[in-house]
Design a protein around this motif. Sequence first.
Motif, PDB file in Angstrom:
ATOM      1  N   ARG A 111      38.899  36.668  41.413  1.00  0.00           N
ATOM      2  CA  ARG A 111      37.463  36.456  41.212  1.00  0.00           C
ATOM      3  C   ARG A 111      36.753  37.792  41.011  1.00  0.00           C
ATOM      4  O   ARG A 111      35.939  37.937  40.105  1.00  0.00           O
ATOM      5  N   ALA A 112      37.064  38.779  41.844  1.00  0.00           N
ATOM      6  CA  ALA A 112      36.419  40.084  41.721  1.00  0.00           C
ATOM      7  C   ALA A 112      36.707  40.695  40.352  1.00  0.00           C
ATOM      8  O   ALA A 112      35.802  41.211  39.689  1.00  0.00           O
ATOM      9  N   ALA A 113      37.946  40.619  39.900  1.00  0.00           N
ATOM     10  CA  ALA A 113      38.316  41.202  38.611  1.00  0.00           C
ATOM     11  C   ALA A 113      37.613  40.485  37.458  1.00  0.00           C
ATOM     12  O   ALA A 113      37.080  41.125  36.549  1.00  0.00           O
ATOM     13  N   VAL A 114      37.589  39.167  37.493  1.00  0.00           N
ATOM     14  CA  VAL A 114      36.962  38.398  36.416  1.00  0.00           C
ATOM     15  C   VAL A 114      35.447  38.622  36.403  1.00  0.00           C
ATOM     16  O   VAL A 114      34.845  38.791  35.338  1.00  0.00           O
ATOM     17  N   VAL A 115      34.834  38.646  37.570  1.00  0.00           N
ATOM     18  CA  VAL A 115      33.382  38.883  37.634  1.00  0.00           C
ATOM     19  C   VAL A 115      33.045  40.258  37.059  1.00  0.00           C
ATOM     20  O   VAL A 115      32.136  40.394  36.228  1.00  0.00           O
ATOM     21  N   LEU A 116      33.767  41.282  37.474  1.00  0.00           N
ATOM     22  CA  LEU A 116      33.472  42.628  36.991  1.00  0.00           C
ATOM     23  C   LEU A 116      33.712  42.745  35.489  1.00  0.00           C
ATOM     24  O   LEU A 116      32.927  43.368  34.776  1.00  0.00           O
ATOM     25  N   ARG A 117      34.758  42.124  34.981  1.00  0.00           N
ATOM     26  CA  ARG A 117      35.097  42.246  33.557  1.00  0.00           C
ATOM     27  C   ARG A 117      34.249  41.329  32.689  1.00  0.00           C
ATOM     28  O   ARG A 117      33.620  41.761  31.733  1.00  0.00           O
ATOM     29  N   ASP A 118      34.219  40.050  33.009  1.00  0.00           N
ATOM     30  CA  ASP A 118      33.621  39.068  32.107  1.00  0.00           C
ATOM     31  C   ASP A 118      32.146  38.780  32.373  1.00  0.00           C
ATOM     32  O   ASP A 118      31.440  38.380  31.463  1.00  0.00           O
ATOM     33  N   VAL A 119      31.710  38.967  33.593  1.00  0.00           N
ATOM     34  CA  VAL A 119      30.302  38.720  33.899  1.00  0.00           C
ATOM     35  C   VAL A 119      29.507  40.017  33.800  1.00  0.00           C
ATOM     36  O   VAL A 119      28.455  40.065  33.172  1.00  0.00           O
ATOM     37  N   GLU A 120      30.039  41.077  34.408  1.00  0.00           N
ATOM     38  CA  GLU A 120      29.328  42.352  34.421  1.00  0.00           C
ATOM     39  C   GLU A 120      29.636  43.228  33.213  1.00  0.00           C
ATOM     40  O   GLU A 120      28.942  44.192  32.957  1.00  0.00           O
ATOM     41  N   GLY A 121      30.707  42.927  32.482  1.00  0.00           N
ATOM     42  CA  GLY A 121      31.000  43.641  31.253  1.00  0.00           C
ATOM     43  C   GLY A 121      31.661  44.998  31.420  1.00  0.00           C
ATOM     44  O   GLY A 121      31.617  45.824  30.503  1.00  0.00           O
ATOM     45  N   LEU A 122      32.284  45.246  32.566  1.00  0.00           N
ATOM     46  CA  LEU A 122      32.987  46.514  32.760  1.00  0.00           C
ATOM     47  C   LEU A 122      34.246  46.536  31.907  1.00  0.00           C
ATOM     48  O   LEU A 122      34.799  45.483  31.571  1.00  0.00           O
TER      49      LEU A 122
ATOM     50  N   VAL B 246      37.051  48.321  35.834  1.00  0.00           N
ATOM     51  CA  VAL B 246      37.426  47.292  36.811  1.00  0.00           C
ATOM     52  C   VAL B 246      38.496  47.849  37.742  1.00  0.00           C
ATOM     53  O   VAL B 246      38.406  47.699  38.964  1.00  0.00           O
ATOM     54  N   ALA B 247      39.484  48.507  37.164  1.00  0.00           N
ATOM     55  CA  ALA B 247      40.565  49.091  37.969  1.00  0.00           C
ATOM     56  C   ALA B 247      40.004  50.090  38.969  1.00  0.00           C
ATOM     57  O   ALA B 247      40.362  50.064  40.153  1.00  0.00           O
ATOM     58  N   GLU B 248      39.109  50.935  38.512  1.00  0.00           N
ATOM     59  CA  GLU B 248      38.524  51.938  39.402  1.00  0.00           C
ATOM     60  C   GLU B 248      37.693  51.276  40.492  1.00  0.00           C
ATOM     61  O   GLU B 248      37.771  51.649  41.659  1.00  0.00           O
ATOM     62  N   ALA B 249      36.901  50.278  40.117  1.00  0.00           N
ATOM     63  CA  ALA B 249      36.049  49.598  41.099  1.00  0.00           C
ATOM     64  C   ALA B 249      36.875  48.878  42.154  1.00  0.00           C
ATOM     65  O   ALA B 249      36.472  48.796  43.310  1.00  0.00           O
ATOM     66  N   LEU B 250      38.033  48.363  41.754  1.00  0.00           N
ATOM     67  CA  LEU B 250      38.883  47.630  42.696  1.00  0.00           C
ATOM     68  C   LEU B 250      39.904  48.527  43.385  1.00  0.00           C
ATOM     69  O   LEU B 250      40.597  48.082  44.304  1.00  0.00           O
ATOM     70  N   GLY B 251      40.023  49.755  42.917  1.00  0.00           N
ATOM     71  CA  GLY B 251      40.989  50.662  43.529  1.00  0.00           C
ATOM     72  C   GLY B 251      42.426  50.307  43.218  1.00  0.00           C
ATOM     73  O   GLY B 251      43.308  50.479  44.061  1.00  0.00           O
ATOM     74  N   VAL B 252      42.656  49.793  42.005  1.00  0.00           N
ATOM     75  CA  VAL B 252      44.011  49.428  41.583  1.00  0.00           C
ATOM     76  C   VAL B 252      44.297  50.088  40.238  1.00  0.00           C
ATOM     77  O   VAL B 252      43.405  50.659  39.618  1.00  0.00           O
ATOM     78  N   SER B 253      45.516  49.970  39.783  1.00  0.00           N
ATOM     79  CA  SER B 253      45.870  50.521  38.470  1.00  0.00           C
ATOM     80  C   SER B 253      45.251  49.655  37.375  1.00  0.00           C
ATOM     81  O   SER B 253      44.865  48.497  37.612  1.00  0.00           O
ATOM     82  N   VAL B 254      45.195  50.199  36.172  1.00  0.00           N
ATOM     83  CA  VAL B 254      44.668  49.432  35.041  1.00  0.00           C
ATOM     84  C   VAL B 254      45.552  48.215  34.792  1.00  0.00           C
ATOM     85  O   VAL B 254      45.059  47.120  34.512  1.00  0.00           O
ATOM     86  N   ALA B 255      46.855  48.390  34.913  1.00  0.00           N
ATOM     87  CA  ALA B 255      47.783  47.267  34.713  1.00  0.00           C
ATOM     88  C   ALA B 255      47.515  46.151  35.730  1.00  0.00           C
ATOM     89  O   ALA B 255      47.504  44.966  35.373  1.00  0.00           O
ATOM     90  N   ALA B 256      47.295  46.526  36.976  1.00  0.00           N
ATOM     91  CA  ALA B 256      47.004  45.517  38.003  1.00  0.00           C
ATOM     92  C   ALA B 256      45.675  44.829  37.727  1.00  0.00           C
ATOM     93  O   ALA B 256      45.553  43.607  37.903  1.00  0.00           O
ATOM     94  N   ALA B 257      44.684  45.587  37.286  1.00  0.00           N
ATOM     95  CA  ALA B 257      43.383  44.989  36.956  1.00  0.00           C
ATOM     96  C   ALA B 257      43.535  43.998  35.806  1.00  0.00           C
ATOM     97  O   ALA B 257      43.014  42.881  35.867  1.00  0.00           O
ATOM     98  N   LYS B 258      44.265  44.393  34.759  1.00  0.00           N
ATOM     99  CA  LYS B 258      44.493  43.495  33.622  1.00  0.00           C
ATOM    100  C   LYS B 258      45.199  42.220  34.073  1.00  0.00           C
ATOM    101  O   LYS B 258      44.876  41.125  33.627  1.00  0.00           O
TER     102      LYS B 258
END
Length: 173
Positions: free
Chosen positions: A125-136, A141-153
Motif C-alpha cells: 500500500r505504501a509503495a502504490v500510494v507513493l508511486r501512483d497517488v503521489e506521483g513519486l 519511492v525506494a528512498e522514502a521506504l528505505g529499500v532498494s529500487v528493485a524492492a520498491a518496483k
Amino acid sequence: MAGAERELVERAAAGDVEAFGELVRAYEHRVASVLYRLLDDRRDVEEATQDVFVQAWRHLGRFRGDAQLFTWLYRIAVNEALMRRRRKRPDVHELDERLPAPPDPEPGLQDVLIRELAALPFEYRAAVVLRDVEGLTNAEVAEALGVSVAAAKSRIHRGRMQIRDALARWDQA
C-alpha cells in the motif's frame, strides 16, 4: 532542491521558526494525504502529521539535501505510519470494524479501488500510494521506504497486481 526551498531548509535548520512554518504549509497537505491512505483512523492521521513535522524539526540538521525534501518527509511519514500500526493493539471494537462490510449492491469503480488499496498489505500500500497517488518516481519511492529500487518496483508491481485482480473480479460480477 530548488534554491528558494534550500534557503528555507537552511534557515529552518538554523532555528528560524517562520521558515520552518513555510515548509510545513508547503508540504502538510501532501504528507497528510499519504498518511490518510496508510492509516485507518482520521485522528491517527492528524496526530501522525503533526509528529512527522515535529520529527522533521528535530532532525532538520541531518537533512543533507541529497534528495528532495518531500521524499525525506515521506520517509518520516511512512515510518511514523508503520510505527503506529505496530503499536496499535486491536481490541474487540476495532476487530468488529475491520470485518468486511457487506458488499454494496453495485459498488462503483472508485469504491472498489479505495477498498482494495486499503486492503493491501502495508508495504504494498505504501509503495502504490507513493508511486501512483503521489506521483513519486521509483527511485523516490525506494528512498522514502528505505529499500532498494528493485524492492520498491517489486512492491509497486505486487500491489498493482492485487488491485488488478480485484478489479477483474469486480468487472465480472
